[in-house]
Design a protein around this motif. Structure first.
Motif, short mmCIF file in Angstrom:
data_model
loop_
_atom_site.label_atom_id
_atom_site.label_comp_id
_atom_site.label_asym_id
_atom_site.label_seq_id
_atom_site.Cartn_x
_atom_site.Cartn_y
_atom_site.Cartn_z
N ALA A 244 -6.80 172.39 48.57
CA ALA A 244 -6.30 171.02 48.70
C ALA A 244 -6.75 170.33 49.98
N VAL A 245 -6.87 171.10 51.04
CA VAL A 245 -7.14 170.50 52.36
C VAL A 245 -8.56 170.85 52.78
N MET A 260 -14.26 163.99 58.84
CA MET A 260 -13.48 163.62 57.67
C MET A 260 -12.43 164.70 57.37
N ALA A 261 -11.29 164.25 56.90
CA ALA A 261 -10.28 165.18 56.39
C ALA A 261 -9.82 164.65 55.04
N SER A 262 -9.61 165.55 54.08
CA SER A 262 -9.15 165.08 52.79
C SER A 262 -8.05 165.99 52.25
N LEU A 263 -7.20 165.38 51.47
CA LEU A 263 -6.07 166.10 50.88
C LEU A 263 -6.06 165.72 49.40
N SER A 264 -6.10 166.73 48.54
CA SER A 264 -6.08 166.38 47.13
C SER A 264 -5.03 167.17 46.38
N PHE A 265 -4.53 166.58 45.34
CA PHE A 265 -3.52 167.23 44.51
C PHE A 265 -3.58 166.62 43.13
N ASN A 266 -2.86 167.24 42.20
CA ASN A 266 -2.94 166.78 40.82
C ASN A 266 -1.54 166.79 40.21
N PRO A 267 -1.11 165.63 39.71
CA PRO A 267 0.23 165.58 39.11
C PRO A 267 0.41 166.61 38.00
N ASN A 268 -0.70 167.04 37.37
CA ASN A 268 -0.59 168.05 36.32
C ASN A 268 -0.33 169.45 36.86
#
Lengths: 709, 235
Positions: A244-245, A260-268
């Motif tokens: 995720a990070v 750059m920094a990114s954070l990702s997630f998925n409602p599923n």
């Protein structure tokens, strides 16, 4: 005494172990499978250049990139497997724009994957970057990406606009101060340049190297002397802390560093998909009939005290499940429970728990359970099930599907039966709370975030079902919402219906945010109504009325709303300003089967402008909503001001998704890059579709997998 | 458990965010929920590691005398994936089906000695379709359909094909009592919901004569691995 001891001993044995799951770490964000990496624009890509890759459906990626004193903050949503969209808020240091030192810019992207990658064919994506903003970042591209080796990917494409820029020449004009309109006349026009690059996943886990040939000439920045571009080559090193990070460091154009920094997630992918809430007590199966009896004894029904006794049995069983009842009506063979669900987002879970409670609390002769979901005092949906099905299906591996098939899901009644006894303290009821308050405004033209912290006191008094007096007072303590500068009023043709926001925020101290009488009712099992009067919201007071047609299992709902409102004084006490308007809409809502809900509202807006709002929401059964909307009215774009027309993104995040505990509360955010006076709607509470759609027949059916949870 | 909660929560209260939400008060529960959730999150964060150790300690201290005194059927269960242990009491029995629950509301569902469901773990086994143990042993193989809720509240099925063998085994001892058993091994292969290969082995130690499953190791989910289950009651 001795039985008490036995219970204590029993409790001791059971409490010795904490919950079996209590200990597992639920790293909320580490569940997502690793998805393609993102570029400095926050979309799937290399460094400054895009790639043809897409994230998995539903993926939400937020990223912050910084370079040369400038930043790009991007929210990207993978809308469908092939389509993704981004909203970006950028600051460009030193970029000369309308007399400010720093340019604050909002932009939207959209991408479509034309071909999927296969053994011999690369993935191909066509994209529009900043297609409806000022155009500072505007560019179009067609790009192909192919995996050459499990650890090596190659990308090549051609770009127009910013991505086709030659030195010192962008090839198109930028509309600072206006913008907001898709500038189709510019798309895929002007100079064209190729770009491309490689991405190598090193043997060190999580470490990735990137190199690209960039076609972004930074033409405008270079012309303004805020960026120096010595080379077209960019290099990057990225590290995935987990799935995720992610972090990245880059060397751009021969003389700039970027991070750059990114954070990702998925409602599923919730951390705990089935939730951590306690198991309910199982269904209690009735003892088999004996002695040749064909029915269970119903002589209890002759005793007038029975209904009260039965309610007393069912009440604690519901409370153990964090559920409540409005009332319970029993006959010798059926029971109708008016159920209040303040706990579970999935209405079917509330229904399943109520059914188990009824199986334990009702006399044996009751064969039919009617469970009516009551939302805001409205009996929205009635689920009818046979007791024998509840008894026989709780252990069945396909029990949820079978019970769904054998149950009837219909609209709740228009009127409760005459003799229904409401629970004590239900009508009338009084509620109050004093809580911290947070009011915020994101991404306005001068500051990315504005926040006011304060204290909010709320109270409500419900006199009869659906009829409530309620109010809210807010006392701001600290913050900077009062500094919002909105250029409204420049055009005398557009009344200032929203652009006084800063004065409302700063002068309402304390502010009477709301003081209304509301009546919610049903005219027919499928037809709902609302009348609200008073100080409806912080800027307007008056009368609001609404009607909604929504059959329990229908995909389509139709509504109409009519309001007469007057603008309130800035200090938000009881006075009004000299502006009033008749505003209202007719609305159509369509719930597609794929999780998308479309909404169309056509009518007259607060400034008297006439037009329509188009909205599309991706609604997840677990409570997430990601949506976008725009409004077009008869106010010409040039009169509207910067942004040209009203548009925005809505985001609703359920508490329960993140923490696994059941809760119906959500965090709701609306990102509206520019709030202006055109296309503005009244912010009245208790709009019917939002109440009804959370517990209607479709919501029950779509969450029925949770009925035995 | 209550005193532990209070103790571990205390150091958290100094946090500014918490201090802010903790001042909330009123009768409107939904308005106050953020406060409650913040507290719970705090509890979780502080409790987790210590709780594993405490749960193991406490459960292992349950004696044969405690079991006899409880008066209801009890299980002792350890979750492989987390190491957490608990004692569970029977709360329902319908023919071959039964439900056992922990003191704080986590339930395991059985058909005969076969684990067919969990409730309250977080990644629950919502149902299991499988032949009975005796039939599986006889056939030497079985097909098992494990059902889970996905992130969008839909029930999804993981199908596993298993080979079932039974073999002689030394006695197993549970709380000072020894049982002569046969070992039944179920070796299952299939595809997980994400399309990856999944394989596991279930074990059942079946008491000779009575045919009762005295001890077992059964798959729940990828997240939790297997449950190690011991039947504490003699009868």
């Amino acid at each position: 005494m001795s039985s008490k001891l036995a219970i204590m001993r029993m409790t001791n044995v059971l409490c010795l172990g904490v919950g079996l799951s209590g200990v597992v770490a639920f790293p909320a964000l580490a569940q997502v499978a690793s998805e393609p990496s993102t570029n400095l624009f926050g979309s799937s890509g290399l460094i400054d250049m895009p790639s043809a890759e897409h994230q998995k459906p539903g993926q939400i990626t937020t990223s912050v990139a910084g370079y040369s004193g400038s930043t790009r903050t991007t929210l990207t949503f993978q809308i469908t497997p092939r389509i993704s969209g981004s909203f970006r808020y950028s600051t460009i240091d030193g970029y000369n724009s309308v007399g400010r030192d720093t340019r604050y810019d909002r932009s939207f992207d959209i991408r479509y994957r034309v071909f999927d990658e296969s053994d011999f064919v690369p993935a191909v994506t066509i994209g529009l970057q900043d297609f409806a903003g000022t155009g500072v970042f505007s560019g179009e591209y067609i790009v192909a990406t192919k995996t050459l080796h499990p650890s090596l990917k190659a990308t090549a494409g051609i770009g127009w606009g910013r991505l086709g820029g030659r030195k010192g020449y962008l090839g198109r004009t930028i509309n600072i101060g206006k913008g907001g309109v898709p500038d189709a006349g510019n798309w895929f026009r002007g100079p064209v340049q190729p770009f491309g690059g490689l991405e190598w996943n090193t043997p060190i886990e999580g470490l990735r190297l990137k190199a690209e040939y960039s076609s972004d000439a930074y033409a405008v920045e270079v012309n303004q002397g805020v960026y120096e571009r010595k080379s077209s080559a960019n290099f990057g090193l990225e590290y995935d802390y987990n799935e995720a990070v992610k972090f990245g460091a880059y060397y751009l154009n021969g003389n700039q560093f970027a991070l750059m920094a990114s954070l990702s997630f998925n409602p599923n992918d919730p951390p705990a998909p089935s939730g951590l809430e306690s198991a309910p007590l199982p269904v209690l199966v009735r003892k088999p009939l004996t002695g040749g009896a064909t029915r269970y004894a119903d002589n209890w029904s002759a005793d007038p005290a029975s209904p009260r006794i039965i309610r007393g049995q069912v009440r604690p069983l519901l409370e153990a499940n964090q559920l409540e009842m409005e009332g319970l009506e029993v006959t010798s063979t059926s029971a109708t429970l008016y159920l209040l669900n303040k706990t579970f987002i999935a209405p079917a879970e509330a229904v399943g728990r109520a059914a188990r409670a009824l199986s334990r609390g009702l006399p044996g002769s009751i064969e039919t359970f009617n469970i009516v979901l009551v939302e805001q005092d409205l009996p929205v949906t009635r689920v009818t099930m046979q007791r024998r099905d509840v008894e026989s299906l709780s252990y069945d591996p396909y029990g949820a599907e079978k019970l769904h098939q054998r149950s009837t899901i219909a609209s709740g009644p228009a009127r409760r039966p005459e003799g229904l006894v409401y629970e004590d303290g239900r009508y009338p009821r009084f509620k109050w709370s004093i809580t911290p308050s947070v009011r915020s405004s994101f991404f306005d033209p001068d500051a990315p975030i504005r926040i006011d912290l304060g204290v909010r006191a709320k109270a409500s008094y419900t006199i009869a079902p659906g009829f409530t007096l309620s109010g809210s007072i807010n006392k701001p303590l600290v913050g900077n919402l009062g500094n919002i500068k909105r250029a409204g009023g420049a055009n005398p043709k557009v009344p200032r219906v929203r652009s006084y926001a800063a004065r409302y925020y700063s002068e309402g101290d304390p502010a009477l945010e709301r003081l209304t009488a509301d009546y919610l009712f049903k005219l027919h099992p499928d037809v709902y109504g609302r009348i609200s009067a008073g100080y409806l919201e912080f800027m307007y007071g008056g009368v609001s009325s609404e009607i909604l047609w929504k059959p329990a299992n229908s995909k389509l709902a139709l509504g109409a709303e009519l309001n007469y409102v007057k603008q309130r004084e800035f200090e938000q006490r009881f006075g009004f300003r000299d502006y009033d308007v008749l505003t209202g809409h007719v609305s159509a809502y369509y719930d597609m089967d794929n999780g998308f809900t479309a909404q169309l509202d056509a009518g007259r807006y607060l400034a008297g402008d006439i037009g329509a709002t188009f909205g599309l929401n991706r609604t997840f059964n677990n409570g997430w909503v990601v949506g976008a909307f725009f409004t077009l009215t008869d106010i010409p774009f040039e009169d509207f001001g910067e942004g040209s027309f009203d548009k925005g993104i809505t985001l609703s995040i359920p508490f329960s998704w993140g923490i696994g505990r059941p809760s119906r509360n959500t965090i709701d955010t609306q990102i509206r890059p520019l709030t202006r006076d055109g296309g503005a709607r009244l912010k009245v509470e208790n709009r019917l579709y939002g109440i009804v759609s959370k517990a209607d027949g479709r919501a029950v059916s779509e969450t029925f997998g949770r009925v035995w949870r | 458990m209550t005193f532990m909660t209070v103790k571990t929560l205390r150091p958290l209260v100094c946090g500014v965010g918490l201090a802010l939400v903790l001042v909330a008060c009123g009768s409107d529960k939904s308005a106050l929920e953020l406060t409650e959730i913040t507290k719970r999150l705090g509890q979780r964060a502080m409790n987790d590691k210590a709780a594993v150790a405490a749960s193991q300690q406490a459960v292992l201290q349950v004696s044969r005398a405690d079991v006899e005194a409880a008066g209801v059927p009890l299980l002792r269960v350890r979750i492989e994936g987390t190491g957490a242990m608990s004692t569970l009491a029977e709360v329902d029995r319908q023919g071959a089906y039964s439900t056992y629950m922990t003191g704080d509301g986590i339930a395991l569902l059985f058909r005969g000695g076969v684990l067919v469901g969990t409730r309250g773990l977080g990644v629950d086994l919502m149902g299991l379709s499988s032949p009975g143990l005796a039939a599986a042993i006889k056939a030497g193989k079985s097909t098992r359909a494990y059902r889970y809720l996905d992130g969008d509240e839909q029930l999804a099925t993981v199908e596993m094909s298993c080979l079932v063998t039974s073999s002689a085994h030394g006695p197993v001892t549970i709380l000072d009592r020894s049982y002569g058993v046969t070992q039944v091994k179920e070796w299952c292969q299939g595809e997980a919901l994400d399309g990856k290969k999944l394989a596991f082995e279930n074990f059942y130690w079946v008491e000779s004569g009575s045919g009762k499953v005295r001890q077992s190791r059964q798959f729940i989910s990828e997240k939790f691995g297997r449950a190690e289950i011991e039947v504490l009651n003699h009868r």
